[in-house]
Structures are given as structure tokens and as C-alpha cells.
Design a protein around this motif. Structure first.
Motif, short mmCIF file in Angstrom:
data_model
loop_
_atom_site.label_atom_id
_atom_site.label_comp_id
_atom_site.label_asym_id
_atom_site.label_seq_id
_atom_site.Cartn_x
_atom_site.Cartn_y
_atom_site.Cartn_z
N LYS A 9 0.78 -1.36 0.25
CA LYS A 9 0.00 -0.05 0.08
C LYS A 9 0.85 1.42 -0.04
CE LYS A 9 -3.98 -1.81 2.70
NZ LYS A 9 -4.61 -1.84 3.63
N CYS A 10 2.21 1.34 0.30
CA CYS A 10 3.15 2.42 0.37
C CYS A 10 3.10 2.93 -1.01
CB CYS A 10 4.27 2.04 0.92
SG CYS A 10 5.52 3.30 1.38
N GLN A 11 2.95 4.32 -1.03
CA GLN A 11 3.27 5.14 -2.06
C GLN A 11 4.37 6.09 -2.16
OE1 GLN A 11 1.20 4.83 -4.97
NE2 GLN A 11 0.64 3.03 -3.86
N GLY A 12 5.01 5.89 -0.96
CA GLY A 12 6.33 6.48 -0.65
C GLY A 12 6.39 8.27 -0.21
N HIS A 13 5.24 8.40 0.35
CA HIS A 13 5.07 9.79 1.06
C HIS A 13 5.82 10.07 1.95
CE1 HIS A 13 1.39 10.42 -1.31
NE2 HIS A 13 0.72 9.27 -1.06
N ALA A 14 6.48 9.14 2.81
CA ALA A 14 7.55 9.17 3.79
C ALA A 14 6.99 10.08 4.87
CB ALA A 14 8.97 9.82 3.34
N TRP A 17 7.96 8.39 8.35
CA TRP A 17 9.53 8.66 8.33
C TRP A 17 9.78 10.11 8.97
CZ3 TRP A 17 12.77 12.38 6.33
CH2 TRP A 17 14.39 11.97 6.55
N ALA A 18 9.22 11.17 8.67
CA ALA A 18 9.03 12.57 8.72
C ALA A 18 8.66 12.68 10.28
CB ALA A 18 8.21 13.37 8.10
N GLN A 19 7.74 11.86 10.70
CA GLN A 19 7.33 11.87 12.34
C GLN A 19 8.36 11.22 13.08
OE1 GLN A 19 4.66 13.35 13.78
NE2 GLN A 19 4.09 14.15 11.92
N ALA A 20 8.78 9.88 12.48
CA ALA A 20 9.66 9.14 13.50
C ALA A 20 10.73 8.45 12.55
CB ALA A 20 8.89 8.24 14.22
N PRO A 21 11.92 9.20 12.31
CA PRO A 21 12.81 8.45 11.34
C PRO A 21 13.60 7.42 12.00
CG PRO A 21 13.38 10.92 12.06
CD PRO A 21 11.98 10.70 12.63
N LYS A 22 13.66 7.32 13.10
CA LYS A 22 14.22 6.32 13.95
C LYS A 22 13.42 5.02 14.01
CE LYS A 22 17.26 9.16 16.79
NZ LYS A 22 17.65 9.57 18.23
N ILE A 23 12.16 5.03 13.83
CA ILE A 23 11.23 3.97 13.85
C ILE A 23 10.86 3.42 12.41
CG2 ILE A 23 9.15 3.22 14.55
CD1 ILE A 23 9.09 5.37 16.93
N PHE A 24 10.66 4.05 11.54
CA PHE A 24 10.25 3.86 10.35
C PHE A 24 11.52 4.08 9.40
CE2 PHE A 24 6.41 5.43 12.31
CZ PHE A 24 5.60 4.46 12.27
N LYS A 25 11.94 2.88 8.72
CA LYS A 25 13.06 2.79 7.87
C LYS A 25 12.55 2.78 6.39
CE LYS A 25 15.65 2.73 11.38
NZ LYS A 25 16.18 3.92 11.81
N LEU A 26 13.22 3.50 5.44
CA LEU A 26 12.70 3.62 3.98
C LEU A 26 13.83 2.92 3.11
CD1 LEU A 26 11.38 7.06 3.85
CD2 LEU A 26 10.10 5.00 4.45
N ASN A 27 13.53 2.15 2.04
CA ASN A 27 14.51 1.94 1.13
C ASN A 27 15.15 3.12 0.22
OD1 ASN A 27 12.77 2.58 -0.92
ND2 ASN A 27 11.96 0.32 -1.15
N ASP A 28 15.75 2.79 -0.74
CA ASP A 28 16.60 3.87 -1.39
C ASP A 28 15.61 4.77 -2.19
OD1 ASP A 28 19.05 3.43 -0.28
OD2 ASP A 28 19.54 2.03 -1.96
N GLU A 29 14.30 4.19 -2.27
CA GLU A 29 13.43 5.04 -3.25
C GLU A 29 12.23 5.45 -2.52
OE1 GLU A 29 11.85 1.73 -5.75
OE2 GLU A 29 13.61 1.91 -7.09
N GLY A 30 12.30 5.65 -1.25
CA GLY A 30 11.49 6.33 -0.32
C GLY A 30 10.47 5.21 0.07
N ILE A 32 8.55 2.18 2.57
CA ILE A 32 8.79 1.72 3.89
C ILE A 32 9.19 0.34 3.64
CG2 ILE A 32 6.34 0.80 3.86
CD1 ILE A 32 7.97 2.19 6.95
N LEU A 33 10.07 -0.16 4.48
CA LEU A 33 10.58 -1.78 4.23
C LEU A 33 9.69 -2.58 5.16
CD1 LEU A 33 14.31 -1.11 5.53
CD2 LEU A 33 13.56 -1.23 3.18
N PRO A 34 9.21 -3.58 4.08
CA PRO A 34 8.17 -4.50 4.47
C PRO A 34 8.57 -5.27 6.15
CG PRO A 34 9.73 -5.62 3.01
CD PRO A 34 10.21 -4.13 3.14
N GLY A 35 7.55 -5.84 6.50
CA GLY A 35 7.51 -6.73 7.72
C GLY A 35 7.06 -5.72 8.91
N GLU A 36 7.12 -6.25 10.25
CA GLU A 36 6.83 -5.44 11.50
C GLU A 36 7.95 -4.95 12.20
OE1 GLU A 36 3.53 -9.22 12.16
OE2 GLU A 36 5.01 -8.73 13.51
N ILE A 37 7.23 -3.90 12.98
CA ILE A 37 8.31 -3.11 13.62
C ILE A 37 7.82 -3.19 15.24
CG2 ILE A 37 8.90 -0.66 13.91
CD1 ILE A 37 8.01 0.11 11.17
#
Length: 80
Positions: A9-14, A17-30, A32-37
């Protein structure tokens, strides 16, 4: 608390990440990385804000109802 990532569902708005960059990790294209946090209790407010900021609803907050009730009763910040 944990965040379930629905990466399809991720469209790369980020916004997460803007709210919590230490929690949400993005790939090189912006995206979200799959999985659970797994979120530490001290980071739950930031994680919740980040997850709720996603316009695509790609992030699902999973907070056990017992834990949520306990926190609400003690006026803590788990608002998933």
C-alpha cells in the motif's frame, strides 16, 4: 506495541519517516521496508503519530487491548 507494515500500500510519501525517522525505515526509493516493527514503550507516541500520518493506511498499529486499557487507565500515551 508493534506496527504491521503493508508495504504493497505504500506510495512513498514518507510521512511516517518524517514523524519518526528512527522507527520507520525506508528503502533507497523512499518506500517503507516490509515486515513488522516492534516499538519500545517510550517511542509509542511517535510511532503512533507516524502510522496515523500515512494517507494510504499502509501502517497498522497493533497494541494488545489489555495493554492499551492499562495505559489509558494510567493516562499514558498508547493511543493506537
Amino acid at each position: 506495541m508493534r506496527i504491521i507494515v503493508h508495504s504493497a500500500k505504500c506510495q512513498g510519501h514518507a510521512r511516517c519517516w518524517a514523524q519518526a525517522p528512527k522507527i520507520f525505515k525506508l528503502n533507497d526509493e523512499g518506500y517503507i521496508l516490509p515486515g513488522e516493527i516492534s516499538v519500545e514503550e517510550r517511542d509509542e507516541l511517535l510511532a503512533s503519530r507516524g502510522a496515523r500520518s500515512c494517507p494510504e493506511r499502509a501502517l497498522e498499529i497493533d497494541c494488545p487491548s489489555d495493554a492499551l486499557l492499562d495505559r489509558l487507565l494510567f493516562n499514558q500515551h498508547c493511543r493506537g
